[in-house]
Design a protein around this motif. Structure first.
Motif, PDB file in Angstrom:
ATOM      1  N   ASP A  24      16.115  -3.287  11.909  1.00 14.15           N
ATOM      2  CA  ASP A  24      15.347  -2.539  10.922  1.00 14.15           C
ATOM      3  C   ASP A  24      13.863  -2.913  10.995  1.00 14.15           C
ATOM      4  O   ASP A  24      13.498  -4.086  10.835  1.00 14.15           O
ATOM      5  CB  ASP A  24      15.901  -2.846   9.521  1.00 14.15           C
ATOM      6  CG  ASP A  24      15.086  -2.212   8.419  1.00 14.15           C
ATOM      7  OD1 ASP A  24      14.682  -1.043   8.572  1.00 14.15           O
ATOM      8  OD2 ASP A  24      14.835  -2.898   7.401  1.00 14.15           O
ATOM      9  N   GLU A  26      11.501  -2.441   8.877  1.00 15.72           N
ATOM     10  CA  GLU A  26      11.004  -2.991   7.606  1.00 15.72           C
ATOM     11  C   GLU A  26      11.302  -4.484   7.503  1.00 15.72           C
ATOM     12  O   GLU A  26      10.515  -5.244   6.955  1.00 15.72           O
ATOM     13  CB  GLU A  26      11.625  -2.240   6.419  1.00 15.72           C
ATOM     14  CG  GLU A  26      11.180  -0.787   6.316  1.00 15.72           C
ATOM     15  CD  GLU A  26       9.691  -0.639   6.068  1.00 15.72           C
ATOM     16  OE1 GLU A  26       9.115  -1.453   5.314  1.00 15.72           O
ATOM     17  OE2 GLU A  26       9.092   0.291   6.647  1.00 15.72           O
ATOM     18  N   THR A  27      12.438  -4.895   8.048  1.00 15.40           N
ATOM     19  CA  THR A  27      12.792  -6.318   8.048  1.00 15.40           C
ATOM     20  C   THR A  27      11.861  -7.093   8.970  1.00 15.40           C
ATOM     21  O   THR A  27      11.379  -8.178   8.619  1.00 15.40           O
ATOM     22  CB  THR A  27      14.261  -6.504   8.487  1.00 15.40           C
ATOM     23  OG1 THR A  27      15.099  -5.772   7.598  1.00 15.40           O
ATOM     24  CG2 THR A  27      14.664  -7.971   8.479  1.00 15.40           C
ATOM     25  N   LEU A  29       8.845  -6.217   9.763  1.00 15.80           N
ATOM     26  CA  LEU A  29       7.549  -6.189   9.101  1.00 15.80           C
ATOM     27  C   LEU A  29       7.459  -7.253   8.006  1.00 15.80           C
ATOM     28  O   LEU A  29       6.488  -8.014   7.927  1.00 15.80           O
ATOM     29  CB  LEU A  29       7.292  -4.795   8.523  1.00 15.80           C
ATOM     30  CG  LEU A  29       5.957  -4.553   7.843  1.00 15.80           C
ATOM     31  CD1 LEU A  29       4.804  -4.748   8.818  1.00 15.80           C
ATOM     32  CD2 LEU A  29       5.921  -3.146   7.275  1.00 15.80           C
ATOM     33  N   ASP A  55       7.515   0.294  16.554  1.00 14.90           N
ATOM     34  CA  ASP A  55       7.025   0.712  15.244  1.00 14.90           C
ATOM     35  C   ASP A  55       5.545   0.336  15.088  1.00 14.90           C
ATOM     36  O   ASP A  55       5.169  -0.830  15.240  1.00 14.90           O
ATOM     37  CB  ASP A  55       7.863   0.040  14.147  1.00 14.90           C
ATOM     38  CG  ASP A  55       7.494   0.528  12.767  1.00 14.90           C
ATOM     39  OD1 ASP A  55       8.079   1.534  12.337  1.00 14.90           O
ATOM     40  OD2 ASP A  55       6.609  -0.090  12.133  1.00 14.90           O
TER      41      ASP A  55
END
Length: 195
Positions: A24, A26-27, A29, A55
């Motif tokens: 993921d 977001e993880t 990040l 990303d």
């Protein structure tokens, strides 16, 4: 490191490092953000692969963390990344070196002024010009004949920033360019340098 001592448990670092490769984005990040806040430069080698992350936000956070945590190890790794075959990696390395502010290391990016990738060339022009390397004005002026219009335009503005009056003859050639925008910017660059 002071924040780490307040938390009281260095064992969280390996857990955060593992999360840098989570599926993921977001993880990834969030993990790189926490590692940057904790301020332990020892994790820079673990963060460097994020400069290749698919990303955009993760790449940006990775670049920022490397630049914030810095250190000789980061500079050495980033200089090596300037020669990698992937254009995105070279691009991120230039940007990280610029953010890091190590002028000697950033000078290594001059080799990218003739990179096969237009975006990498343009980024190198802007990074080197933004650092104020006046002695590189002749090399940057060579990009005024770059096949990529955006690189030519960036070179014009960098030469203005560097007040590269010795490059006026090269800049003047832009007055005869095909693109009206390039003609206008060449005239504006001459006015700003000479004025």
């Amino acid at each position: 490191a002071d924040l780490l001592s307040r938390i009281g448990d260095r064992r969280i670092l390996p857990s955060l490092v593992v999360l840098l490769s989570a599926q993921d984005p977001e993880t990834r990040l969030a993990s790189v953000s926490v590692l940057e806040i904790l301020g332990d430069a020892a994790v820079v080698p673990d963060i460097l692969p994020l400069l290749e992350d698919p990303d955009d936000a993760v790449r940006l956070a990775g670049r920022h963390a490397v630049a914030t945590l810095g250190g000789p190890q980061a500079v050495a790794c980033l200089k090596t990344m300037l020669t990698r075959p992937e254009s995105m990696v070279r691009l991120e390395a230039v940007l990280a070196l610029r953010t890091l502010g190590d002028e000697a290391a950033l000078r290594c990016a001059a080799s990218l002024l003739s990179d096969p990738d237009a975006e990498v060339r343009r980024t190198a022009v802007c990074a080197l010009g933004g650092a104020g390397f006046r002695d590189l004005a002749p090399v940057i002026a060579e990009r005024l004949s770059d096949p990529d219009l955006e690189t030519r335009l960036a070179s014009l503005w960098v030469l203005v920033r560097l007040q590269a009056s010795a490059e006026i003859p090269r800049i003047a050639k832009g007055l005869d360019a095909q693109a009206p925008e390039e003609q206008r910017l060449a005239a504006e660059a001459m006015a700003r340098i000479l004025g």
